[in-house]
Design an enzyme around this catalytic site. Structure first.
Site, PDB file in Angstrom:
ATOM      1  N   THR A   7      -3.679  -5.114  13.110  1.00 49.31           N
ATOM      2  CA  THR A   7      -3.140  -4.658  11.833  1.00 49.31           C
ATOM      3  C   THR A   7      -4.118  -3.687  11.174  1.00 49.31           C
ATOM      4  O   THR A   7      -5.333  -3.808  11.351  1.00 49.31           O
ATOM      5  CB  THR A   7      -2.875  -5.841  10.876  1.00 49.31           C
ATOM      6  OG1 THR A   7      -2.294  -5.331   9.665  1.00 49.31           O
ATOM      7  CG2 THR A   7      -4.165  -6.574  10.525  1.00 49.31           C
ATOM      8  N   ASN A   9      -3.694  -3.326   7.851  1.00 50.11           N
ATOM      9  CA  ASN A   9      -3.572  -3.824   6.485  1.00 50.11           C
ATOM     10  C   ASN A   9      -4.776  -4.706   6.155  1.00 50.11           C
ATOM     11  O   ASN A   9      -4.892  -5.825   6.655  1.00 50.11           O
ATOM     12  CB  ASN A   9      -2.263  -4.621   6.342  1.00 50.11           C
ATOM     13  CG  ASN A   9      -1.976  -5.046   4.924  1.00 50.11           C
ATOM     14  OD1 ASN A   9      -2.868  -5.447   4.179  1.00 50.11           O
ATOM     15  ND2 ASN A   9      -0.713  -4.976   4.544  1.00 50.11           N
ATOM     16  N   GLY A  11      -5.595  -6.203   3.369  1.00 51.31           N
ATOM     17  CA  GLY A  11      -5.255  -7.395   2.607  1.00 51.31           C
ATOM     18  C   GLY A  11      -4.766  -8.513   3.504  1.00 51.31           C
ATOM     19  O   GLY A  11      -5.143  -9.677   3.338  1.00 51.31           O
ATOM     20  N   LYS A  12      -3.954  -8.164   4.465  1.00 53.15           N
ATOM     21  CA  LYS A  12      -3.445  -9.142   5.423  1.00 53.15           C
ATOM     22  C   LYS A  12      -4.588  -9.735   6.253  1.00 53.15           C
ATOM     23  O   LYS A  12      -4.668 -10.950   6.444  1.00 53.15           O
ATOM     24  CB  LYS A  12      -2.420  -8.467   6.340  1.00 53.15           C
ATOM     25  CG  LYS A  12      -1.764  -9.378   7.342  1.00 53.15           C
ATOM     26  CD  LYS A  12      -0.869  -8.575   8.290  1.00 53.15           C
ATOM     27  CE  LYS A  12       0.263  -7.892   7.583  1.00 53.15           C
ATOM     28  NZ  LYS A  12       1.184  -7.219   8.546  1.00 53.15           N
ATOM     29  N   ASP A  72       4.522  -9.843  12.591  1.00 59.04           N
ATOM     30  CA  ASP A  72       5.590  -9.131  11.910  1.00 59.04           C
ATOM     31  C   ASP A  72       6.235 -10.129  10.965  1.00 59.04           C
ATOM     32  O   ASP A  72       6.205 -11.343  11.194  1.00 59.04           O
ATOM     33  CB  ASP A  72       6.631  -8.574  12.883  1.00 59.04           C
ATOM     34  CG  ASP A  72       7.584  -7.615  12.173  1.00 59.04           C
ATOM     35  OD1 ASP A  72       7.091  -6.687  11.501  1.00 59.04           O
ATOM     36  OD2 ASP A  72       8.809  -7.792  12.279  1.00 59.04           O
ATOM     37  N   GLY A 157       0.967  -7.733  -2.035  1.00 62.44           N
ATOM     38  CA  GLY A 157       2.344  -7.647  -1.555  1.00 62.44           C
ATOM     39  C   GLY A 157       3.345  -8.177  -2.567  1.00 62.44           C
ATOM     40  O   GLY A 157       3.346  -7.771  -3.729  1.00 62.44           O
ATOM     41  N   ASP A 159       3.541 -11.238  -3.729  1.00 62.52           N
ATOM     42  CA  ASP A 159       3.092 -12.497  -4.340  1.00 62.52           C
ATOM     43  C   ASP A 159       3.426 -12.615  -5.819  1.00 62.52           C
ATOM     44  O   ASP A 159       3.761 -13.701  -6.307  1.00 62.52           O
ATOM     45  CB  ASP A 159       1.580 -12.672  -4.143  1.00 62.52           C
ATOM     46  CG  ASP A 159       1.222 -12.993  -2.702  1.00 62.52           C
ATOM     47  OD1 ASP A 159       2.148 -13.225  -1.896  1.00 62.52           O
ATOM     48  OD2 ASP A 159       0.023 -13.005  -2.367  1.00 62.52           O
ATOM     49  N   ARG A 185       2.436 -16.689   6.836  1.00 53.26           N
ATOM     50  CA  ARG A 185       1.551 -16.058   7.815  1.00 53.26           C
ATOM     51  C   ARG A 185       0.375 -16.963   8.141  1.00 53.26           C
ATOM     52  O   ARG A 185      -0.012 -17.116   9.297  1.00 53.26           O
ATOM     53  CB  ARG A 185       1.049 -14.709   7.305  1.00 53.26           C
ATOM     54  CG  ARG A 185       0.201 -13.970   8.355  1.00 53.26           C
ATOM     55  CD  ARG A 185      -0.303 -12.642   7.848  1.00 53.26           C
ATOM     56  NE  ARG A 185       0.787 -11.733   7.534  1.00 53.26           N
ATOM     57  CZ  ARG A 185       1.158 -11.383   6.309  1.00 53.26           C
ATOM     58  NH1 ARG A 185       0.509 -11.856   5.258  1.00 53.26           N
ATOM     59  NH2 ARG A 185       2.160 -10.562   6.122  1.00 53.26           N
TER      60      ARG A 185
END
Length: 202
Positions: A7, A9, A11-12, A72, A157, A159, A185
């Site tokens: 990823t 991202n 933050g992820k 995903d 996101g 949240d 996740r």
């Protein structure tokens, strides 16, 4: 043990790293940016979260010749089932989380859709781990809630607009620990890490 996460991202990745820091401190999650200098990603053309996550994991594992964990997920709106889901990332015209959340809220800007029951949504996550040899491990999880006006400053996101009636709070109003405990996740991550470790010990 290092696991590369496919990823871009941040933050992820940070959410996943934080989630494992206590439960599996022996696992080091490393972002794909440590292996690839130029941002590249496969087209997400699958018809399911699993297909898209599998495609990403295969793509990065082949590029760096190492096992890769990819994910995903998406948001599903009960009132507009055809809009998001596996197409979530392609639905938005905006780039920032705040703007994307406003796009979603705009869908419900009619009196008949002000009822909270009509704003039910589901957050899905699917993780797939692929080795260069083609071995595949996967895990999924979901969280149900309701779409509300933004509240709270934690997380990222969706949240701040994801309301949990049992707690009377949005995900963004929760502590990091509680939010991680509920995150689809993170829950899928805990499942798949257990499977990966079992395989490593066989």
């Amino acid at each position: 043990m290092e696991i590369v996460v496919g990823t871009w991202n941040t933050g992820k990745l940070a959410e996943m790293q934080q989630a494992l820091s206590k439960s599996h401190p022996e696992i080091q999650l490393t972002g794909i940016t440590q292996y690839l200098a130029t941002k590249t990603a496969p087209p997400e053309i699958g018809t399911s979260y699993y297909e898209n996550a599998l495609e990403k994991a295969h793509f990065y594992a082949k590029l760096i010749q190492r096992p890769v964990l990819a994910d995903d997920g998406g948001l599903e709106l009960a009132t507009f089932p055809e809009l998001l889901g596996v197409h979530t990332s392609r639905f938005f015209k905006s780039t920032t989380d705040k703007e994307k959340n406003q796009e979603l809220l705009a869908l419900y800007n009619t009196p008949k859709l002000q009822d909270l029951k009509k704003r039910q949504l589901t957050l899905h996550a699917c993780l797939v781990y692929v080795t260069p040899e083609g071995q595949i491990i996967s895990a999924e999880d979901s969280l149900f809630g309701y779409l509300v006006a933004p509240k709270g400053s934690g997380g990222y996101g969706f949240d701040s607009i994801f309301y949990l009636p049992d707690l009377d709070k949005t995900l963004a109003q929760l502590t990091n620990h509680k939010r991680n405990a509920l995150s689809p996740r993170v829950r899928a991550l805990q499942k798949i890490i257990s499977q990966i470790k079992e395989q490593e010990n066989d």
